[in-house]
Design a protein around this motif. Structure first.
Motif, PDB file in Angstrom:
ATOM      1  N   ALA A 138     -33.906 -53.092   5.855  1.00 37.27           N
ATOM      2  CA  ALA A 138     -32.943 -52.750   6.908  1.00 37.27           C
ATOM      3  C   ALA A 138     -31.524 -52.968   6.421  1.00 37.27           C
ATOM      4  N   GLY A 139     -31.348 -53.955   5.549  1.00 35.02           N
ATOM      5  CA  GLY A 139     -30.015 -54.206   4.996  1.00 35.02           C
ATOM      6  C   GLY A 139     -29.520 -53.107   4.090  1.00 35.02           C
ATOM      7  N   THR A 140     -30.418 -52.260   3.621  1.00 34.63           N
ATOM      8  CA  THR A 140     -30.031 -51.123   2.753  1.00 34.63           C
ATOM      9  C   THR A 140     -29.909 -49.818   3.531  1.00 34.63           C
ATOM     10  N   GLY A 141     -30.061 -49.898   4.871  1.00 32.90           N
ATOM     11  CA  GLY A 141     -29.907 -48.706   5.697  1.00 32.90           C
ATOM     12  C   GLY A 141     -31.201 -48.105   6.204  1.00 32.90           C
ATOM     13  N   TRP A 142     -32.352 -48.639   5.805  1.00 33.86           N
ATOM     14  CA  TRP A 142     -33.618 -48.093   6.295  1.00 33.86           C
ATOM     15  C   TRP A 142     -33.805 -48.417   7.766  1.00 33.86           C
ATOM     16  N   GLU A 143     -34.348 -47.446   8.505  1.00 35.09           N
ATOM     17  CA  GLU A 143     -34.706 -47.641   9.901  1.00 35.09           C
ATOM     18  C   GLU A 143     -36.140 -47.171  10.108  1.00 35.09           C
ATOM     19  N   PRO A 144     -36.905 -47.823  10.978  1.00 36.52           N
ATOM     20  CA  PRO A 144     -38.308 -47.436  11.177  1.00 36.52           C
ATOM     21  C   PRO A 144     -38.431 -45.989  11.669  1.00 36.52           C
ATOM     22  N   GLY A 145     -39.461 -45.323  11.176  1.00 35.72           N
ATOM     23  CA  GLY A 145     -39.750 -43.962  11.581  1.00 35.72           C
ATOM     24  C   GLY A 145     -41.241 -43.756  11.678  1.00 35.72           C
ATOM     25  N   PRO A 146     -41.683 -42.521  11.917  1.00 30.90           N
ATOM     26  CA  PRO A 146     -43.127 -42.263  12.035  1.00 30.90           C
ATOM     27  C   PRO A 146     -43.841 -42.401  10.691  1.00 30.90           C
ATOM     28  N   MET A 163     -42.035 -50.850  -2.735  1.00 29.37           N
ATOM     29  CA  MET A 163     -40.771 -50.191  -3.110  1.00 29.37           C
ATOM     30  C   MET A 163     -41.040 -49.186  -4.237  1.00 29.37           C
ATOM     31  N   ALA A 164     -41.823 -48.160  -3.921  1.00 29.26           N
ATOM     32  CA  ALA A 164     -42.163 -47.118  -4.908  1.00 29.26           C
ATOM     33  C   ALA A 164     -40.910 -46.335  -5.298  1.00 29.26           C
ATOM     34  N   GLN A 165     -40.951 -45.708  -6.476  1.00 30.40           N
ATOM     35  CA  GLN A 165     -39.801 -44.929  -6.950  1.00 30.40           C
ATOM     36  C   GLN A 165     -39.574 -43.695  -6.096  1.00 30.40           C
ATOM     37  N   ASP A 166     -40.659 -43.041  -5.662  1.00 29.14           N
ATOM     38  CA  ASP A 166     -40.536 -41.859  -4.814  1.00 29.14           C
ATOM     39  C   ASP A 166     -40.006 -42.298  -3.454  1.00 29.14           C
ATOM     40  N   PRO A 167     -38.816 -41.857  -3.041  1.00 33.93           N
ATOM     41  CA  PRO A 167     -38.225 -42.337  -1.788  1.00 33.93           C
ATOM     42  C   PRO A 167     -39.079 -42.025  -0.559  1.00 33.93           C
ATOM     43  N   LYS A 168     -39.758 -40.879  -0.538  1.00 34.40           N
ATOM     44  CA  LYS A 168     -40.581 -40.540   0.616  1.00 34.40           C
ATOM     45  C   LYS A 168     -41.766 -41.504   0.737  1.00 34.40           C
ATOM     46  N   VAL A 169     -42.402 -41.785  -0.396  1.00 30.21           N
ATOM     47  CA  VAL A 169     -43.523 -42.713  -0.397  1.00 30.21           C
ATOM     48  C   VAL A 169     -43.050 -44.110   0.011  1.00 30.21           C
ATOM     49  N   ARG A 170     -41.898 -44.517  -0.543  1.00 30.33           N
ATOM     50  CA  ARG A 170     -41.354 -45.850  -0.231  1.00 30.33           C
ATOM     51  C   ARG A 170     -41.060 -45.987   1.269  1.00 30.33           C
ATOM     52  N   ILE A 171     -40.403 -45.004   1.849  1.00 30.15           N
ATOM     53  CA  ILE A 171     -40.061 -45.062   3.275  1.00 30.15           C
ATOM     54  C   ILE A 171     -41.324 -45.053   4.131  1.00 30.15           C
ATOM     55  N   ASN A 172     -42.297 -44.257   3.721  1.00 25.64           N
ATOM     56  CA  ASN A 172     -43.537 -44.200   4.493  1.00 25.64           C
ATOM     57  C   ASN A 172     -44.261 -45.536   4.463  1.00 25.64           C
ATOM     58  N   ARG A 173     -44.218 -46.228   3.325  1.00 28.65           N
ATOM     59  CA  ARG A 173     -44.860 -47.550   3.238  1.00 28.65           C
ATOM     60  C   ARG A 173     -44.117 -48.577   4.095  1.00 28.65           C
ATOM     61  N   LEU A 174     -42.812 -48.478   4.101  1.00 30.99           N
ATOM     62  CA  LEU A 174     -42.035 -49.362   4.975  1.00 30.99           C
ATOM     63  C   LEU A 174     -42.361 -49.074   6.442  1.00 30.99           C
ATOM     64  N   ASN A 175     -42.494 -47.812   6.795  1.00 28.78           N
ATOM     65  CA  ASN A 175     -42.838 -47.456   8.176  1.00 28.78           C
ATOM     66  C   ASN A 175     -44.224 -47.971   8.555  1.00 28.78           C
ATOM     67  N   LEU A 176     -45.139 -47.974   7.593  1.00 34.78           N
ATOM     68  CA  LEU A 176     -46.475 -48.496   7.842  1.00 34.78           C
ATOM     69  C   LEU A 176     -46.419 -49.998   8.139  1.00 34.78           C
ATOM     70  N   LEU A 177     -45.636 -50.716   7.333  1.00 32.24           N
ATOM     71  CA  LEU A 177     -45.471 -52.147   7.581  1.00 32.24           C
ATOM     72  C   LEU A 177     -44.761 -52.390   8.916  1.00 32.24           C
ATOM     73  N   ALA A 178     -43.827 -51.515   9.256  1.00 33.42           N
ATOM     74  CA  ALA A 178     -43.127 -51.647  10.541  1.00 33.42           C
ATOM     75  C   ALA A 178     -44.099 -51.476  11.700  1.00 33.42           C
ATOM     76  N   ARG A 179     -45.112 -50.605  11.539  1.00 35.14           N
ATOM     77  CA  ARG A 179     -46.113 -50.435  12.582  1.00 35.14           C
ATOM     78  C   ARG A 179     -46.904 -51.737  12.768  1.00 35.14           C
ATOM     79  N   PHE A 180     -47.219 -52.418  11.665  1.00 33.52           N
ATOM     80  CA  PHE A 180     -47.896 -53.714  11.746  1.00 33.52           C
ATOM     81  C   PHE A 180     -46.997 -54.727  12.466  1.00 33.52           C
ATOM     82  N   ARG A 181     -45.718 -54.757  12.092  1.00 28.96           N
ATOM     83  CA  ARG A 181     -44.785 -55.684  12.746  1.00 28.96           C
ATOM     84  C   ARG A 181     -44.729 -55.402  14.246  1.00 28.96           C
TER      85      ARG A 181
END
Length: 715
Positions: free
Chosen positions: A611-619, A677-695
């Motif tokens: 979140a400190g780098t600008g990421w926000e939860p998404g689908p 924190m995968a190199q592919d930004p789409k994969v990385r964001i999707n993994r963060l969103n998955l963890l956000a769903r758990f949170r």
């Protein structure tokens, strides 16, 4: 080791000041001794209206010596090629105030280093204690303090003498113009003194010989024995109200009870009308017969012995007779009109200068009672229509007794006499009882409302008062709470927790604020210029009281915090969550809370950093999953979702926690097999969103980042 005695002799303290002051004084002395590194033994506190004292056994006569070690240069830097000390070593020794030859060479994991080791002897206690004691005296605070004479020091009442003994030695302590000595003073009539004290352990005995029971507990026990004895002599048993016993204990130094009597005709008055002048005005104990009814007698307590006790009893009888004559007159005059007739007079009585009259408060209560009933129903507690109607009618009449002569003379009867007058005016019993219960609980140990209508009315009254005072900025600060808003809040919480009523307090405060004019709430309902809504300021205030209430019941502070952050402003729901968390946490290993909190803590920190780098939860997009562990976690979350939602909606917090604990394994597997924190930004964001769903799932139950774990210290 020597004993320390500190006595502050004062003019008579108000009874309510005594116990808090003694506790604070003893605690402060202990804390200062610890900070001064002076060991000590048992601490004994003594207090009467004329003194606060502490006897501390076995105080060390000096501080222990201190040994400090400072690392300097390494061997290679500190020694020259010829084996002599280098300038670096000499400079280090000078900076530490020792000779270079006193440096000690020691092996460390980083190699051999020179150390400067210094021993400093401890200071004598006689040098430390005078300032320590004086600061403890100056630090005492009271609800009200005063200055006297030409001095600048402040205390609850003028200080007249000081005793400060360390062993047999008087320590040089001064408070204002009063210099410490070894002479104490006894009871004003039984043994005024002065009485010299040779050593601290003589204190209680010397005072007992001078007519003072300095030990509060012993004095309280004697008071009870005296009151029981006197009541038995009158043919009954006393009403030993604990608060009155405590108050009278702090009004006397040597209690002696006496019996007084009054004319039996006064017993035709309602009981509260008889008891209130006794208890609240004269500090008498009512006496009851074997059938539980009041007898025409009372027990008073004098500060002194039995001399002239009959004359003292006669004087007190005259005082009570006048009080009861007044009460009978006001009662009979008030009965000339029904309770509802006093409602019109409320427009002439100010509730609070900026919040309007009691008539305006009555209108707000009549609107707020059914609204709170709606809020309770929305959260699962449905009150029947009759209860709501009864509570609304009670709100209509709740403040009417404040316009009566009886309450004007005896304010302690508000609500109590309203119930009596409502009953005599022909109001339904439920309405009368609700009026009488509107101020319950009045204190921490007072009874709660016994009827749902009384509970709703009490809640509405407190919510309205808190909302109004906060809206105009009259917020308690520090120890100052002139409007007793903390007590109002604790009463509100006790009602909700005891009844297990689920109420969104932020919504309730918002409703209450909507009934105040804009001149009170401001255009956006904010207090003054602050951008924080009043209802949120109120919730922070309530949450602080809720923390104390729940931890006072033995719940872990971190689990309470976890429940508050996820509790959606519902105190009863928060308490249930915290209790479920503690029940699970207290079970044997393997129940999952510890593991769940640890796994959640890892997820929480990763998402906070993202979140400190600008990421926000998404689908979450399952098509972007790369590793099997991603899909497994997603499926586990989906499977748990509906069941978890059902348990949360039903308030089955333990089952919800256990269901969440089942997600630990797929979460652990995810971290073992997946690089978030995968190199592919789409994969990385999707993994963060998955963890956000758990949170998101976890936060429906508790903010587990607040839970302290044994493994990580804090999740």
């Amino acid at each position: 080791m020597k004993d320390l005695l500190v006595e502050i002799g004062v003019e008579e303290l108000p009874a309510r000041f005594v116990d808090p002051a003694l506790e604070a004084f003893c605690h402060d002395l202990e804390q200062r001794l610890q900070e001064a590194r002076l060991a000590y033994g048992s601490v004994h506190g003594y207090a009467t209206p004329r003194r606060l004292a502490a006897w501390i056994e076995a105080v060390a006569e000096e501080q222990p010596k201190t040994v400090t070690e400072k690392r300097g240069p390494s061997r290679a830097v500190g020694l020259g090629t010829n084996g002599d000390f280098s300038e670096a070593a000499k400079g280090f020794a000078r900076s530490q105030g020792i000779d270079v030859r006193d440096l000690v060479l020691r092996a460390t994991p980083q190699g051999e280093y020179f150390f400067a080791i210094r021993e400093q002897p401890g200071r004598p206690a006689v040098e430390l204690l005078p300032d320590l004691v004086e600061q403890a005296i100056r630090s005492l605070s009271f609800p009200k303090s005063m200055r006297w004479g030409t001095g600048e020091v402040r205390f609850a009442r003028p200080v007249r003498w000081l005793v400060v003994l360390f062993g047999t030695e008087v320590l040089p302590v001064r408070f204002g113009a009063v210099v410490a000595g070894r002479e104490t003073y006894g009871h004003r009539q039984l043994g005024p003194g002065p009485w010299p004290l040779e050593k601290p352990s003589d204190y209680a005995t010397v005072l007992a010989n001078a007519g003072v029971l300095a030990d509060r507990q012993l004095r309280r026990e004697r008071l009870i024995q005296e009151v029981v004895r006197a009541a038995q002599a009158a043919g009954g048993k006393p009403d030993l109200d604990p608060e009155l016993v405590d108050e009278v204990t702090n009004l006397v130094e040597y209690p002696t009870a006496f019996v007084g009597r009054f004319d039996r005709s006064y017993l035709k008055l309602p009981e509260p009308v008889i008891i209130t002048p006794m208890r609240h005005h004269q500090r008498y104990f009512p006496v009851r017969g074997a059938d539980g009814r009041l007898l025409p007698a009372f027990v008073g307590v004098r500060n002194g012995g039995e001399r002239n006790l009959a004359a003292i009893a006669a004087g007190n009888e005259r005082v009570l007779r006048a009080r009861l004559d007044d009460a009978r007159f006001y009662f009979e005059e008030d009965q000339r009109a029904p309770l509802a007739a006093y409602v019109d007079k409320l427009s002439g009585i100010v509730f609070q200068e900026r919040l309007g009259t009691l008539a305006a408060k009555r209108e707000r209560l009549m609107a707020l009672v059914p609204e709170l009933a709606e809020n309770l129903a929305a959260a699962g507690t449905k009150l029947d229509e009759v209860t709501v109607a009864v509570a609304t009618r009670a709100a209509d009449l709740a403040k009417a007794d404040l316009a009566t002569r009886m309450v004007s003379e005896f304010p302690e009867l508000q609500g109590v006499i309203g119930e009596e007058y409502a009953r005599r005016s022909g109001e339904p019993e439920g309405v009368a009882r609700a009026i009488g219960e509107q101020y319950r609980p009045r204190g921490a140990t007072d009874e709660l409302p016994a009827t749902p209508a009384g509970a709703v009315l009490s809640l509405a009254d407190r919510v309205d008062t808190l909302a109004g005072y906060f809206a105009i900025g009259l917020v308690p600060s520090g120890s100052q709470d002139p409007y007793a808003l903390r007590r109002q809040t604790l009463g509100l919480l006790r009602i909700l927790l005891d009844a297990e009523w689920h109420l969104d307090l932020v919504a309730a405060f918002r409703r209450a604020l909507s009934h105040y004019p804009e001149s009170v709430t401001g255009p956006r309902g904010a207090a003054g210029a602050t951008a924080v809504p009043v209802e949120m300021l109120l919730w922070d205030f309530v949450a602080e009281r809720l923390r104390g209430l729940l931890t006072g019941r033995g719940l872990r502070y971190d689990l309470v915090e976890a429940a508050i952050e996820a509790g959606k402003f519902d105190p009863a729901g928060i308490a249930a969550r915290a209790e479920a968390l503690q029940a699970v946490a207290g079970e044997e290993a393997g129940t999952g809370l510890e593991d769940l909190a640890t796994a959640y803590g890892r997820v929480y920190r990763i998402l906070e950093q993202a979140a400190g780098t600008g990421w926000e939860p998404g689908p979450v997009e399952p098509g972007l999953f790369v590793e099997p562990a991603e899909k497994a976690l997603w499926e586990a979350l989906e499977e748990a979702g509906s069941e978890l939602e059902r348990e949360v909606n039903a308030g089955n917090w333990r089952r919800a926690i256990e269901r969440l604990a089942g997600l630990r394994t797929p979460v652990d597997r995810f971290f073992d097999q997946v690089l978030v924190m995968a190199q592919d930004p789409k994969v990385r964001i999707n993994r963060l969103n998955l963890l956000a769903r758990f949170r998101e799932k976890v936060r429906k139950v508790a903010a587990l980042e607040r839970v302290v774990t044994n493994r990580s210290g804090s999740s």
